[in-house]
Scaffold this motif. Structure first.
Motif, short mmCIF file in Angstrom:
data_model
loop_
_atom_site.label_atom_id
_atom_site.label_comp_id
_atom_site.label_asym_id
_atom_site.label_seq_id
_atom_site.Cartn_x
_atom_site.Cartn_y
_atom_site.Cartn_z
N VAL A 335 1.01 -1.05 -0.02
CA VAL A 335 0.12 -0.07 -0.03
C VAL A 335 0.72 1.19 -0.07
CG1 VAL A 335 -1.68 1.20 1.50
CG2 VAL A 335 -2.00 -1.18 1.20
N LYS A 336 1.88 1.25 0.83
CA LYS A 336 3.06 2.31 0.75
C LYS A 336 3.75 2.71 -0.62
CE LYS A 336 4.13 1.88 5.51
NZ LYS A 336 5.21 1.69 6.77
N ILE A 337 3.73 1.50 -1.14
CA ILE A 337 4.47 1.67 -2.69
C ILE A 337 3.56 2.22 -3.73
CG2 ILE A 337 5.64 0.38 -4.68
CD1 ILE A 337 6.69 -1.64 -2.65
N ILE A 338 2.26 1.69 -3.61
CA ILE A 338 1.19 2.18 -4.39
C ILE A 338 0.86 3.67 -4.17
CG2 ILE A 338 -1.46 2.21 -4.88
CD1 ILE A 338 -1.06 -1.02 -4.44
N ASN A 339 0.66 4.05 -2.81
CA ASN A 339 0.48 5.30 -2.44
C ASN A 339 1.72 6.45 -3.00
OD1 ASN A 339 -2.01 4.78 -1.54
ND2 ASN A 339 -1.30 4.63 0.52
N PHE A 340 2.91 5.95 -2.79
CA PHE A 340 3.92 6.70 -3.36
C PHE A 340 3.91 7.07 -4.91
CE2 PHE A 340 8.49 6.69 -5.10
CZ PHE A 340 8.96 7.87 -4.43
N ILE A 341 3.26 6.16 -5.56
CA ILE A 341 3.21 6.33 -7.11
C ILE A 341 1.88 7.22 -7.37
CG2 ILE A 341 2.98 5.28 -9.34
CD1 ILE A 341 4.88 3.19 -8.30
N LYS A 342 0.90 6.61 -6.89
CA LYS A 342 -0.57 7.23 -7.06
C LYS A 342 -0.76 8.47 -6.64
CE LYS A 342 -3.56 5.32 -9.03
NZ LYS A 342 -4.03 5.74 -10.29
#
Length: 410
Positions: A335-342
């Motif tokens: 979730v942290k990786i996705i939020n970092f991009i999105k």
């Protein structure tokens, strides 16, 4: 005088009076009969059509026994009493004076065109052809409705494409037949409305004839922050179990009272009886599952036999909240990786360009939403499908170590 000299009185006997009355009645009835016969003879007189009337631009409509004059230019039909040369000429000169100088050949040509148009109209409105065209129109309308396309696509694309295909493969006659199928924008809209009304009527008829039914409903908030409720129904029809969408509505408040009133209003409008409801399936929210003030408690007041079932999808979602420590840590890192991009518009656009350059099937990741069903499985699946793209995109970040670790990816 003779009566007075004979009897000494002017009074007539009863027999003489009856004879006089009978004679008068017979004479009056005979005269009345003659008058009626003469009137009926005059009223039933029918004027016949003469071919010379074509010089005035008139043909006839109806049968040869009872013809009515019809002008072949304006197609106006007159009464049979107007079948007189003087009346036809007066109509011809007063309303169509510009054709008074035309010859008989002109009206002969017009009569031929008129009869030809009548044949075309009869052939195009024949029962079989009209029935097949209407059926084809409904079938194309169903395809348009299922695809979710604009109604104009039938008239602008489907019909021209069908005509072109038939013209090339089957010939002009088949293309002309296909062109008679009504597929205009208004026709498509009307067909969809008719099919929708028919589906609703069929559903309500079957539901009313069924001995019992069960409801499944859920309230959720869409992307426009509007609260909507979906209601599905399951019932038995002809010894088979059917499940269908019943209705949806928008709610201002999501309390148990408002939800029950929305369902009860729909049932009242369509004649659905609460006594037949034997089951209801909802999520575990207090407004839904409350036995006293919740929706379940209100439904039990009008349907005492109803049984409540917790939605299985919500059960899976609740179970998924209790993950092991190792899996929970991995999910949080994803979730942290996705939020970092999105969460950063620039990062999201750059990642999309990278996915296109690498020929990826997907170009964006999916955000995780805690309150949506099956959200975790969807984001994990998309993330794993784009793991190579994410690793390339995050080469210079702290997340690159996770993306190269086999156990973490597993």
């Amino acid at each position: 005088m003779y009566q007075w000299l004979k009897s000494g009185s002017l009074k007539r006997s009863v027999n003489d009076m009856n004879k006089v009355q009978c004679t008068d009645q017979h004479s009056s009835s005979d005269s009345n009969r003659r008058n009626v016969n003469s009137k009926s003879t005059v009223g039933t007189k029918v004027r016949k059509y003469d071919t010379e009337y074509l010089q005035l631009g008139f043909t006839f409509a109806g049968t040869e026994d009872e013809p009515k004059p019809q002008y072949i230019i304006c197609l106006e039909i007159l009464s049979n009493e107007s079948m007189k040369p003087s009346k036809l000429r007066r109509h011809f000169e007063t309303k169509h004076g510009e054709f008074t100088s035309k010859s008989l050949d002109f009206f002969v040509v017009k009569l031929g065109e008129f009869k030809k148009s009548q044949k075309v109209m009869k052939s195009s409105t024949s029962l079989s052809g009209n029935k097949n065209a209407t059926l084809a129109s409904y079938e194309v309308t169903q395809l348009v409705a299922k695809s979710g396309k604009a109604h104009t696509i039938a008239e602008e694309l489907i019909l021209p494409a069908a005509i072109a295909l038939c013209k090339t493969m089957l010939g002009e006659s088949a293309a002309k037949l296909i062109s008679s199928v009504p597929l205009s924008n208004n026709t498509i809209q009307r067909r969809i409305t008719d099919m929708s009304a028919n589906i609703e009527e069929t559903l309500f008829t079957r539901l009313s004839a069924s001995d019992n039914f069960a409801l499944q409903l859920d309230e959720s908030t869409d992307i426009a922050s509007k609260s909507s409720m979906l209601v599905f129904v399951r019932f038995i029809w002809e010894k088979q179990l059917f499940e269908d969408f019943l209705f949806s509505c928008e709610l201002l408040h999501t309390s148990a009272k408002d939800i029950f009133e929305a369902i009860d209003k729909f049932f009242t409008e369509h004649g659905i009886r609460w006594e037949k409801c034997v089951g209801i399936t909802t999520d575990g929210a207090a407004a839904m599952s409350g036995y006293k003030t919740g929706l379940l408690g209100r439904v039990k007041e009008v349907a005492p036999q109803v049984k409540w079932t917790h939605c299985c999808i919500h059960r899976e979602a609740l179970v998924a909240k209790r993950l092991s420590k190792h899996m929970k840590t991995t999910l949080e890192e994803v979730v942290k990786i996705i939020n970092f991009i999105k969460s950063r518009p620039l990062q999201s656009r750059l990642f999309e360009v990278l996915c296109k350059d690498m020929g990826s099937y997907h170009v964006q990741l999916i955000l995780h939403t805690e309150i949506r069903w099956l959200s975790r499985g969807k984001i994990l699946q998309r993330f794993f499908e784009l793991r190579d793209e994410v690793r390339v995109f995050l080469l210079e970040t702290r997340f690159v170590g996770l993306l190269t670790e086999f156990s973490w990816l597993s």
